[in-house]
Structures are given as C-alpha cells and as structure tokens.
Design a protein around this motif. Structure first.
Motif, PDB file in Angstrom:
ATOM      1  N   THR A   1       0.844  -1.192   0.000  1.00 45.67           N
ATOM      2  CA  THR A   1       0.000   0.000   0.000  1.00 45.67           C
ATOM      3  C   THR A   1       0.880   1.243   0.000  1.00 45.67           C
ATOM      4  OG1 THR A   1      -1.769  -1.128   1.203  1.00 45.67           O
ATOM      5  CG2 THR A   1      -1.806   1.273   1.206  1.00 45.67           C
ATOM      6  N   CYS A   2       0.651   2.116  -0.969  1.00 46.91           N
ATOM      7  CA  CYS A   2       1.373   3.391  -1.062  1.00 46.91           C
ATOM      8  C   CYS A   2       0.373   4.515  -0.823  1.00 46.91           C
ATOM      9  CB  CYS A   2       2.026   3.550  -2.426  1.00 46.91           C
ATOM     10  SG  CYS A   2       3.292   2.319  -2.817  1.00 46.91           S
ATOM     11  N   GLU A   3       0.511   5.209   0.287  1.00 42.96           N
ATOM     12  CA  GLU A   3      -0.323   6.370   0.573  1.00 42.96           C
ATOM     13  C   GLU A   3       0.373   7.621   0.041  1.00 42.96           C
ATOM     14  OE1 GLU A   3      -0.831   6.336   4.781  1.00 42.96           O
ATOM     15  OE2 GLU A   3      -1.850   4.388   4.795  1.00 42.96           O
ATOM     16  N   PHE A   4      -0.400   8.552  -0.514  1.00 39.30           N
ATOM     17  CA  PHE A   4       0.215   9.731  -1.113  1.00 39.30           C
ATOM     18  C   PHE A   4      -0.637  10.969  -0.874  1.00 39.30           C
ATOM     19  CE2 PHE A   4      -1.905   7.168  -4.467  1.00 39.30           C
ATOM     20  CZ  PHE A   4      -2.975   8.000  -4.770  1.00 39.30           C
ATOM     21  N   GLY A   5      -0.028  12.126  -1.050  1.00 36.13           N
ATOM     22  CA  GLY A   5      -0.747  13.379  -0.900  1.00 36.13           C
ATOM     23  C   GLY A   5       0.084  14.540  -1.391  1.00 36.13           C
ATOM     24  N   GLY A   6      -0.604  15.625  -1.725  1.00 33.82           N
ATOM     25  CA  GLY A   6       0.064  16.840  -2.172  1.00 33.82           C
ATOM     26  C   GLY A   6      -0.821  17.655  -3.088  1.00 33.82           C
ATOM     27  N   TRP A   7      -0.359  18.839  -3.439  1.00 33.96           N
ATOM     28  CA  TRP A   7      -1.109  19.750  -4.289  1.00 33.96           C
ATOM     29  C   TRP A   7      -0.900  19.433  -5.764  1.00 33.96           C
ATOM     30  CZ3 TRP A   7      -4.549  23.327  -2.535  1.00 33.96           C
ATOM     31  CH2 TRP A   7      -4.493  23.674  -1.181  1.00 33.96           C
ATOM     32  N   PHE A   8      -1.967  19.592  -6.547  1.00 36.59           N
ATOM     33  CA  PHE A   8      -1.886  19.475  -7.998  1.00 36.59           C
ATOM     34  C   PHE A   8      -2.315  20.796  -8.625  1.00 36.59           C
ATOM     35  CE2 PHE A   8      -6.359  18.606  -7.229  1.00 36.59           C
ATOM     36  CZ  PHE A   8      -7.019  19.137  -8.325  1.00 36.59           C
ATOM     37  N   MET A   9      -2.013  20.961  -9.901  1.00 34.31           N
ATOM     38  CA  MET A   9      -2.464  22.123 -10.660  1.00 34.31           C
ATOM     39  C   MET A   9      -3.221  21.650 -11.890  1.00 34.31           C
ATOM     40  SD  MET A   9      -0.233  25.322 -12.194  1.00 34.31           S
ATOM     41  CE  MET A   9      -1.040  26.896 -12.482  1.00 34.31           C
ATOM     42  N   CYS A  10      -4.277  22.364 -12.257  1.00 32.30           N
ATOM     43  CA  CYS A  10      -5.020  22.043 -13.467  1.00 32.30           C
ATOM     44  C   CYS A  10      -5.584  23.337 -14.026  1.00 32.30           C
ATOM     45  CB  CYS A  10      -6.140  21.046 -13.175  1.00 32.30           C
ATOM     46  SG  CYS A  10      -7.013  20.499 -14.660  1.00 32.30           S
ATOM     47  N   ARG A  11      -5.058  23.770 -15.149  1.00 30.80           N
ATOM     48  CA  ARG A  11      -5.442  25.047 -15.763  1.00 30.80           C
ATOM     49  C   ARG A  11      -6.592  24.789 -16.742  1.00 30.80           C
ATOM     50  NH1 ARG A  11      -2.173  27.222 -18.969  1.00 30.80           N
ATOM     51  NH2 ARG A  11      -2.590  29.414 -18.414  1.00 30.80           N
ATOM     52  N   LEU A  12      -7.804  24.806 -16.203  1.00 26.64           N
ATOM     53  CA  LEU A  12      -8.966  24.461 -17.016  1.00 26.64           C
ATOM     54  C   LEU A  12     -10.027  25.544 -16.917  1.00 26.64           C
ATOM     55  CD1 LEU A  12     -11.034  21.625 -15.254  1.00 26.64           C
ATOM     56  CD2 LEU A  12      -9.712  23.361 -14.064  1.00 26.64           C
ATOM     57  N   ALA A  13     -10.797  25.676 -17.985  1.00 30.04           N
ATOM     58  CA  ALA A  13     -11.955  26.562 -17.964  1.00 30.04           C
ATOM     59  C   ALA A  13     -13.063  25.925 -17.127  1.00 30.04           C
ATOM     60  CB  ALA A  13     -12.446  26.821 -19.385  1.00 30.04           C
ATOM     61  N   THR A  14     -13.927  26.747 -16.561  1.00 24.93           N
ATOM     62  CA  THR A  14     -15.017  26.245 -15.724  1.00 24.93           C
ATOM     63  C   THR A  14     -16.358  26.695 -16.287  1.00 24.93           C
ATOM     64  OG1 THR A  14     -14.580  28.150 -14.282  1.00 24.93           O
ATOM     65  CG2 THR A  14     -13.715  26.022 -13.576  1.00 24.93           C
ATOM     66  N   ASP A  15     -17.411  25.906 -15.992  1.00 22.51           N
ATOM     67  CA  ASP A  15     -18.762  26.218 -16.461  1.00 22.51           C
ATOM     68  C   ASP A  15     -19.138  27.657 -16.080  1.00 22.51           C
ATOM     69  OD1 ASP A  15     -19.121  23.696 -17.508  1.00 22.51           O
ATOM     70  OD2 ASP A  15     -20.091  22.909 -15.713  1.00 22.51           O
ATOM     71  N   PRO A  16     -19.847  28.349 -16.985  1.00 29.16           N
ATOM     72  CA  PRO A  16     -20.458  27.862 -18.230  1.00 29.16           C
ATOM     73  C   PRO A  16     -19.563  27.936 -19.464  1.00 29.16           C
ATOM     74  CG  PRO A  16     -21.192  30.085 -17.802  1.00 29.16           C
ATOM     75  CD  PRO A  16     -20.325  29.706 -16.631  1.00 29.16           C
ATOM     76  N   ASP A  17     -18.273  28.189 -19.300  1.00 26.96           N
ATOM     77  CA  ASP A  17     -17.379  28.177 -20.458  1.00 26.96           C
ATOM     78  C   ASP A  17     -17.331  26.788 -21.084  1.00 26.96           C
ATOM     79  OD1 ASP A  17     -16.628  30.811 -20.365  1.00 26.96           O
ATOM     80  OD2 ASP A  17     -14.789  30.453 -19.231  1.00 26.96           O
ATOM     81  N   PRO A  18     -17.143  26.689 -22.388  1.00 26.16           N
ATOM     82  CA  PRO A  18     -16.905  25.389 -23.018  1.00 26.16           C
ATOM     83  C   PRO A  18     -15.631  24.752 -22.455  1.00 26.16           C
ATOM     84  CG  PRO A  18     -17.330  27.070 -24.681  1.00 26.16           C
ATOM     85  CD  PRO A  18     -17.152  27.788 -23.381  1.00 26.16           C
ATOM     86  N   THR A  19     -15.587  23.436 -22.492  1.00 27.36           N
ATOM     87  CA  THR A  19     -14.430  22.718 -21.973  1.00 27.36           C
ATOM     88  C   THR A  19     -13.140  23.172 -22.634  1.00 27.36           C
ATOM     89  OG1 THR A  19     -15.761  20.784 -21.442  1.00 27.36           O
ATOM     90  CG2 THR A  19     -13.402  20.425 -21.735  1.00 27.36           C
TER      91      THR A  19
END
Length: 289
Positions: free
Chosen positions: A7-25
């Motif tokens: 079992t490998c437990e993990f954690g930390g911050w991620f980044m995701c540069r995405l538009a959000t609703d109601p913008d198109p994907t």
C-alpha cells in the motif's frame, strides 16, 4: 489466507489550468466561469499536473505543487524505498466531462490515467483501462456513459474538516481575504504592465467571492471529488526492493483517492489517496524482515 499487499499512501497539491462552467471545456482563456488565463500566460490546457508546473504558469501565493508518497508498507512493515517517492500522472491527463456531454458533473473520469510512483532505484506504474482488453481504450466519446462513470468521480460533496486536515485551510473565506490583501500589496509594488493586468484580474475575481461567500470561488474550496477504480492496463515495476516484493502485474491494482480544496485563483487543489498492489505468493515475505 489474505492476499499480501503493498500500500502506497500519497498526498500533495496538484495544478489544473482548465476553464469552468459555463465556459466550453476547450475555452482557451476563460470568459464566463471562475478560472482564467491571465495576461502574459499561455492558453489553458486542462492538464492535471502533479509535479512542478512550468515557470510561465506559476502564480504568486500558490501552494507547493507536488504529490509524494507519505507512507509505503506491506502490512505493518514500512517500505522505505518508496516513502517520499514522486507520484505522477503520465500522458497529459484531463478531466473528461465536456460540459456534461460525456458524464454528469462530478462524475467525470481522468483520461488517460497512467499512474507512476518513482524514487531513486524504484519505479512502479500502471494505466487504467475502461473499455478494452488491449493496450489502449478507444476514444473517450465512444465509451458508454455508464462505463465512464465507473472510473469517474463516485461522490462530489463538501467536507470542510477533511480539507482542513489535508491543507490546513480552516476557513475558506478568511483565506480569500488574506489572498486579496497580499495581491493588493503586490499591486502597490508592481510596475510591469502585463503583470499588473494579471494581478488586477485576480483581485477582481477574489472580490466577487468576498462579496458573495456562497459563490463557487469560495464554496468549492471545501468540495471534494472521490475516485476508486481498478488499474488493469500494462504494468511496469523496476527496482530491487520491488522485485523482492513481487508485485502481481496480472491482478488488478486499486487506486483510491480524492481531489478537492480547489483554489480557482491559482487553479490548484489537493490530491490524496492510496495505491494498493497485491503481491504474488512467491514474494519473500517482507513482514518477517
């Protein structure tokens, strides 16, 4: 006799540069949602990044992006070779919802999902297959929604206590007030016109949340999306310690994690969970070491 498992437990911050609703994907800059590419930044790319972001997309006051193994063990016995290992998702993964065309909101899968855990002298990785017995899934739009949802978020909910335990952020509204104060101070010192324009945009977006505490810019900081699914694609294991443990590369592995604490100002969230790998019966018995 129960199956022995790593079992490998993990954690930390991620980044995701995405538009959000109601913008198109596929909106490249952000228009009507709560996330935007700022002046001087490249277009939004939707890619989930668990390691160091590129310098050109880093923003001031963002958390330290990077997901690592916090504990690896077989039973009660630690596997120090993997503790502190880096956790990555390979292949430029994205959330595949497409404005609810493919799945309901909060039920989207991450495609591709190819998990790698790596440390000096040790590496373990495997990919998710949703709809194929071969090495690759078909294009995501050809996979039935019910199947996509088996590998997508199981639950989307708010959990302030869980977010606080992982991030230390006890009050999202106070956190937004503090971020706003710091950015206003940054503006007083900033002389570059492009950076000023970007910081001014961030300040305006934070002020929307401060004026409306029920707005997604605040509330989503307490939300989490939970995932749990098998990894059955091609597996790859390297390193003497892992060879000794004899991970079973034919049996399914299980990944169980949540993503949440979303901070739209810096487009970062928290990623926390575990990977469970069954071990073959011919493993040498690390519990006895």
């Amino acid at each position: 006799m129960p199956t022995r498992e790593l079992t490998c437990e993990f954690g930390g911050w991620f980044m995701c540069r995405l538009a959000t609703d109601p913008d198109p994907t596929d909106e490249p800059r952000g228009v009507s949602g709560s996330t935007f590419a700022l002046a001087g930044e490249p277009d939004l790319d939707r890619i989930i990044v668990l390691g160091d972001p590129r310098p050109e997309v880093r923003r001031s006051h963002m958390p330290p992006v990077g997901v690592t193994v916090t504990r690896a063990a077989v039973g009660a016995v630690d596997v120090p070779e993997l503790t502190g290992a880096r956790v990555d998702l390979l292949g430029d993964p994205v959330f595949e919802n497409r404005n609810t065309v493919l799945t309901f909101a909060g039920r989207e899968p991450i495609v591709p999902f190819h998990l790698r855990i790596s440390a000096p002298g040790a590496r373990i990785e495997r990919r998710m297959l949703m709809w194929s017995d071969g090495p690759e899934d078909p294009p995501v739009h050809l996979i039935p929604r019910a199947q996509l949802e088996k590998f997508g978020g199981r639950v989307f909910r708010t959990d302030p206590d869980l977010i606080r335990s992982a991030t230390g952020i006890a009050d999202p509204l106070l956190d937004r007030e503090e971020r706003h104060r710091r950015l206003v101070e940054d503006l007083e010192r900033e002389t570059d016109p492009v950076r000023r324009a970007g910081t001014e945009k961030r300040v305006r977006e934070l002020e929307i949340g401060l004026a409306q505490p029920a707005d997604e810019r605040v509330v989503n900081m307490t939300a989490i999306e939970e995932f749990r699914f098998p990894l059955t694609g091609e597996a790859d294991v390297e390193g003497e310690a892992l060879t000794d443990l004899a991970p079973d590369t034919r049996a399914p592995w299980t990944v169980d994690f949540w993503m949440g604490g979303w901070d739209p100002d810096v487009m970062c969230g928290y990623f926390k969970g575990s990977l469970t790998v069954p071990l073959r019966e011919d493993a040498d018995g690390r519990e006895e070491r």
